[in-house]
Structure formats: structure tokens, C-alpha cells
Design a protein around this motif. Structure first.
Motif, PDB file in Angstrom:
ATOM      1  N   ALA A 138      -8.721  -8.423   9.314  1.00  0.00           N
ATOM      2  CA  ALA A 138      -9.459  -7.518   8.434  1.00  0.00           C
ATOM      3  C   ALA A 138      -9.342  -8.065   7.015  1.00  0.00           C
ATOM      4  O   ALA A 138      -8.496  -8.919   6.727  1.00  0.00           O
ATOM      5  CB  ALA A 138      -8.898  -6.103   8.515  1.00  0.00           C
ATOM      6  N   ASP A 139     -10.220  -7.584   6.125  1.00  0.00           N
ATOM      7  CA  ASP A 139     -10.189  -8.036   4.731  1.00  0.00           C
ATOM      8  C   ASP A 139      -9.277  -7.177   3.872  1.00  0.00           C
ATOM      9  O   ASP A 139      -8.607  -7.675   2.963  1.00  0.00           O
ATOM     10  CB  ASP A 139     -11.610  -8.008   4.138  1.00  0.00           C
ATOM     11  CG  ASP A 139     -12.565  -8.916   4.883  1.00  0.00           C
ATOM     12  OD1 ASP A 139     -12.168 -10.061   5.187  1.00  0.00           O
ATOM     13  OD2 ASP A 139     -13.694  -8.491   5.172  1.00  0.00           O
ATOM     14  N   VAL A 140      -9.282  -5.887   4.126  1.00  0.00           N
ATOM     15  CA  VAL A 140      -8.502  -4.964   3.305  1.00  0.00           C
ATOM     16  C   VAL A 140      -7.993  -3.844   4.205  1.00  0.00           C
ATOM     17  O   VAL A 140      -8.660  -3.467   5.171  1.00  0.00           O
ATOM     18  CB  VAL A 140      -9.343  -4.409   2.131  1.00  0.00           C
ATOM     19  CG1 VAL A 140     -10.581  -3.673   2.632  1.00  0.00           C
ATOM     20  CG2 VAL A 140      -8.525  -3.512   1.217  1.00  0.00           C
ATOM     21  N   ASP A 151       2.554 -12.382   1.310  1.00  0.00           N
ATOM     22  CA  ASP A 151       1.351 -12.993   0.753  1.00  0.00           C
ATOM     23  C   ASP A 151       0.186 -12.002   0.672  1.00  0.00           C
ATOM     24  O   ASP A 151      -0.971 -12.362   0.835  1.00  0.00           O
ATOM     25  CB  ASP A 151       0.937 -14.225   1.562  1.00  0.00           C
ATOM     26  CG  ASP A 151       0.882 -13.953   3.066  1.00  0.00           C
ATOM     27  OD1 ASP A 151       1.295 -12.848   3.479  1.00  0.00           O
ATOM     28  OD2 ASP A 151       0.436 -14.844   3.805  1.00  0.00           O
ATOM     29  N   LEU A 152       0.517 -10.730   0.420  1.00  0.00           N
ATOM     30  CA  LEU A 152      -0.498  -9.707   0.255  1.00  0.00           C
ATOM     31  C   LEU A 152      -0.407  -9.091  -1.139  1.00  0.00           C
ATOM     32  O   LEU A 152       0.684  -8.902  -1.669  1.00  0.00           O
ATOM     33  CB  LEU A 152      -0.327  -8.582   1.291  1.00  0.00           C
ATOM     34  CG  LEU A 152      -0.522  -8.932   2.762  1.00  0.00           C
ATOM     35  CD1 LEU A 152      -0.271  -7.706   3.622  1.00  0.00           C
ATOM     36  CD2 LEU A 152      -1.919  -9.490   3.021  1.00  0.00           C
ATOM     37  N   ILE A 153      -1.558  -8.780  -1.709  1.00  0.00           N
ATOM     38  CA  ILE A 153      -1.610  -7.964  -2.914  1.00  0.00           C
ATOM     39  C   ILE A 153      -1.624  -6.513  -2.459  1.00  0.00           C
ATOM     40  O   ILE A 153      -2.392  -6.141  -1.578  1.00  0.00           O
ATOM     41  CB  ILE A 153      -2.860  -8.288  -3.740  1.00  0.00           C
ATOM     42  CG1 ILE A 153      -2.795  -9.731  -4.225  1.00  0.00           C
ATOM     43  CG2 ILE A 153      -3.002  -7.333  -4.921  1.00  0.00           C
ATOM     44  CD1 ILE A 153      -4.063 -10.203  -4.924  1.00  0.00           C
ATOM     45  N   ARG A 154      -0.747  -5.700  -3.024  1.00  0.00           N
ATOM     46  CA  ARG A 154      -0.644  -4.309  -2.576  1.00  0.00           C
ATOM     47  C   ARG A 154      -0.637  -3.379  -3.778  1.00  0.00           C
ATOM     48  O   ARG A 154      -0.174  -3.732  -4.858  1.00  0.00           O
ATOM     49  CB  ARG A 154       0.631  -4.122  -1.749  1.00  0.00           C
ATOM     50  CG  ARG A 154       1.908  -4.270  -2.552  1.00  0.00           C
ATOM     51  CD  ARG A 154       3.034  -4.773  -1.710  1.00  0.00           C
ATOM     52  NE  ARG A 154       2.781  -6.148  -1.307  1.00  0.00           N
ATOM     53  CZ  ARG A 154       3.378  -6.736  -0.288  1.00  0.00           C
ATOM     54  NH1 ARG A 154       4.260  -6.095   0.428  1.00  0.00           N
ATOM     55  NH2 ARG A 154       3.113  -7.979   0.023  1.00  0.00           N
ATOM     56  N   PRO A 268      -5.367  -9.840   1.279  1.00  0.00           N
ATOM     57  CA  PRO A 268      -4.749 -11.159   1.139  1.00  0.00           C
ATOM     58  C   PRO A 268      -4.870 -11.707  -0.280  1.00  0.00           C
ATOM     59  O   PRO A 268      -5.870 -11.478  -0.969  1.00  0.00           O
ATOM     60  CB  PRO A 268      -5.536 -12.031   2.128  1.00  0.00           C
ATOM     61  CG  PRO A 268      -6.155 -11.065   3.078  1.00  0.00           C
ATOM     62  CD  PRO A 268      -6.442  -9.832   2.283  1.00  0.00           C
ATOM     63  N   GLU A 269      -3.864 -12.448  -0.682  1.00  0.00           N
ATOM     64  CA  GLU A 269      -3.854 -13.092  -1.998  1.00  0.00           C
ATOM     65  C   GLU A 269      -5.092 -13.950  -2.209  1.00  0.00           C
ATOM     66  O   GLU A 269      -5.660 -13.996  -3.300  1.00  0.00           O
ATOM     67  CB  GLU A 269      -2.592 -13.950  -2.124  1.00  0.00           C
ATOM     68  CG  GLU A 269      -2.516 -14.808  -3.376  1.00  0.00           C
ATOM     69  CD  GLU A 269      -2.272 -14.009  -4.643  1.00  0.00           C
ATOM     70  OE1 GLU A 269      -2.798 -14.413  -5.706  1.00  0.00           O
ATOM     71  OE2 GLU A 269      -1.561 -12.999  -4.568  1.00  0.00           O
ATOM     72  N   GLU A 270      -5.558 -14.587  -1.149  1.00  0.00           N
ATOM     73  CA  GLU A 270      -6.702 -15.498  -1.282  1.00  0.00           C
ATOM     74  C   GLU A 270      -8.009 -14.759  -1.574  1.00  0.00           C
ATOM     75  O   GLU A 270      -9.008 -15.375  -1.941  1.00  0.00           O
ATOM     76  CB  GLU A 270      -6.849 -16.348  -0.027  1.00  0.00           C
ATOM     77  CG  GLU A 270      -7.080 -15.563   1.236  1.00  0.00           C
ATOM     78  CD  GLU A 270      -6.891 -16.403   2.486  1.00  0.00           C
ATOM     79  OE1 GLU A 270      -7.218 -15.902   3.567  1.00  0.00           O
ATOM     80  OE2 GLU A 270      -6.417 -17.540   2.369  1.00  0.00           O
TER      81      GLU A 270
END
Length: 301
Positions: A138-140, A151-154, A268-270
């Protein structure tokens, strides 16, 4: 290694059929078969077992399919980032969250998102299983706990408590319980403690059920619990965010509630610079701000 051959191998492995892969790639079955044979020759390995029901990957084929699947996910990410316009938001956004939150809170608010971004395509995946965001399942995600992957932005969005609610009609007919022990004269509607759900909700249900409540209705998601409560079947164990959209629900035993459940948005960070992610993130934050403001106004009045 020839990319075209890998691309064709991935399509065949994904659908398990030379014919169906050919249809997807706009190639004849014989052309697909030739490319697979050439790839097997170059690797000196058999990638598929031929079976009457289709093709089955060999052990070597599984190893190669894992690699091509990871490559395809990376390509999907790159494609998504390239297609993100600096001024426009469009394309597919895969959002995952729990069945309860997605059905009862998120989905009813999506019209506001589509009003702003009509070209956005939301793929809403509702399940209790935690999908792997770095692997692009999934994307988000909106999750009922802080993500553990580094490695996730939260971002923490809000907190939720599980509480007891009933309809005015039910309480008028059956009376309002004053203590937990009074619940043995009422029907409790809840998720089964053994079903996949937020741990705080299961703990609260186990505590309530220790008071020997004979009449019981268990349902495997909060949408069903809500419907039972609205239709006067009993007292439901429900998340408190429902009070905004269902203001007629009456809270029962106000001192009884679960521990705090944190709600996090993660991606994801990317995908940090994705315009679609930013649009969805801002939309959710605006809706939560409006939710909190309304709750504050209700508590003052």
C-alpha cells in the motif's frame, strides 16, 4: 540479464499461464514461450513445472519471481513519483486501514477529498492485517498503533477510546445500567475478544464479560456492532470517534473505557515528495481538526 525476458517471466509467474500473460503483454503464446525457454537456457535452470492446470514455479523460479516482484514494486514507486505533478494531484493512491476505521470514519469523508481532487483514484484496502508499506503493498496507512518499521514517515493523528453506547430507544425500553454488574440484565454487542482487532478493545470486552453477562452478540467488525446498537439490540462496545457522525448514541457507564489507542498515519520515506500522499495527509488532518473542534463545541454546550 535481458529485461524483456524478465518482464515476460514476471507476467507468466504472476498469472500462471502463457496465454494470459501473452494477452496482458500483447504477445502471442508462442512468443511468450520462446522467451521463457531462452531465459531458462541463459540461467541453465528450469523455472516452471508444466501442469495440466497451468504453470507452477520451481524453487529456482520462486527465487527469480521474488526478485522480479521487488523490481516491479520499485518501478511502481518510481513511476508514481515521476507522475506526481508539481501542481496537480492525480493517479492511484492505495490506502490501507482497519475495517472499522475505514468503514465508519474514513469512507464517509472521502467525498470531500474527491471534491478537491476529482482525478485522484483511491484504492481503499480495509483489513486488520498490517500491510507492508516499504514493500509497496500500500502507499499510505492509517494504523491503530505506532508503526515499528524505521523507514516510514509517521504522524500521530488522534487517540481513540473504546466505550459503551446504546440507542435512546433501547435505554427507554430496558433502562440505563448504573454499574458494570447491571450489565447482566442487558445484551452486550461487541467484537469477539479472539477476533483481529485493537488490543485495547479486546481487553475492555474481556473485563466487561468477567461480570457474567449472559445475553451476548459478537460480530467480527465494528460496523456490525454499530448496526446492532443503532437497531436497539443492546449496548455496544464502540470507538468514540463515532459520536460525531452518530450524535444520538448515548454513552453508558461514562467511567468505563479502554486505554488510549493512538492513531498514526504512515507512508514510505521514498514517497516523501508524493503530491498524492501530501493531499491525502492534509485531508485527513483537516478532517481530524474539524472532528476535534466539533467535540470541543459539544462538550462546552
Amino acid at each position: 540479464m535481458d529485461w524483456d525476458k524478465l518482464r515476460i517471466f514476471h507476467a507468466v509467474a504472476d498469472v500462471g499461464s502463457l496465454t494470459h500473460a501473452g494477452d496482458q503483454l500483447h504477445l502471442s503464446q508462442s512468443a511468450v514461450s520462446r522467451q521463457i525457454r531462452a531465459l531458462e537456457d541463459s540461467l541453465n535452470a528450469t523455472l516452471f513445472h508444466r501442469h495440466a492446470r497451468g504453470l507452477i514455479l520451481t524453487e529456482q523460479g520462486e527465487l527469480l519471481f521474488d526478485a522480479t516482484r521487488a523490481m516491479m514494486k520499485r518501478l511502481d514507486t518510481a513511476t508514481a513519483r515521476i507522475r506526481d505533478s508539481e501542481e496537480e494531484v492525480f493517479g492511484e493512491l492505495r490506502v490501507t486501514t482497519t475495517i472499522g476505521f475505514g468503514t465508519l470514519w474514513l469512507a464517509p469523508r472521502l467525498p470531500q477529498l474527491y471534491e478537491k481532487f476529482p482525478d485522484l483514484k483511491i484504492d481503499l484496502m480495509l483489513e486488520e492485517r498490517v500491510l507492508d508499506l516499504p514493500m509497496r503493498e500500500a502507499d499510505v496507512a492509517i494504523r491503530m498503533k505506532e508503526p515499528s518499521q524505521a523507514d516510514l514517515i509517521r504522524k500521530r493523528l488522534m487517540s481513540v477510546h473504546m466505550r459503551l453506547y446504546a440507542s435512546p430507544k433501547y435505554l427507554a425500553e430496558r433502562g440505563t445500567p448504573e454499574t458494570l454488574s447491571d450489565l447482566n440484565e442487558h445484551r452486550l454487542i461487541c467484537q469477539n475478544p479472539r477476533s483481529a482487532q485493537v488490543g485495547a478493545g479486546a481487553t475492555l470486552v474481556q473485563e466487561i464479560m468477567s461480570y457474567d453477562i449472559p445475553p451476548l452478540l459478537t460480530i467480527n467488525n465494528y460496523f456490525g456492532v454499530l448496526q446492532g446498537t443503532l437497531n436497539n439490540l443492546g449496548i455496544g462496545v464502540l470507538p468514540d470517534y463515532l459520536t460525531q457522525d452518530f450524535p444520538d448514541l448515548v454513552r453508558v457507564l461514562p467511567e468505563v473505557e479502554s486505554i488510549e489507542v493512538p492513531v498514526f498515519l504512515a507512508y514510505p520515506e521514498e514517497l516523501r515528495h508524493s503530491k498524492r500522499i501530501a493531499a491525502f495527509r492534509d485531508f485527513v488532518q483537516e478532517e481530524i481538526f474539524a472532528y476535534r473542534k466539533k467535540l470541543k463545541e459539544q462538550s462546552v454546550s
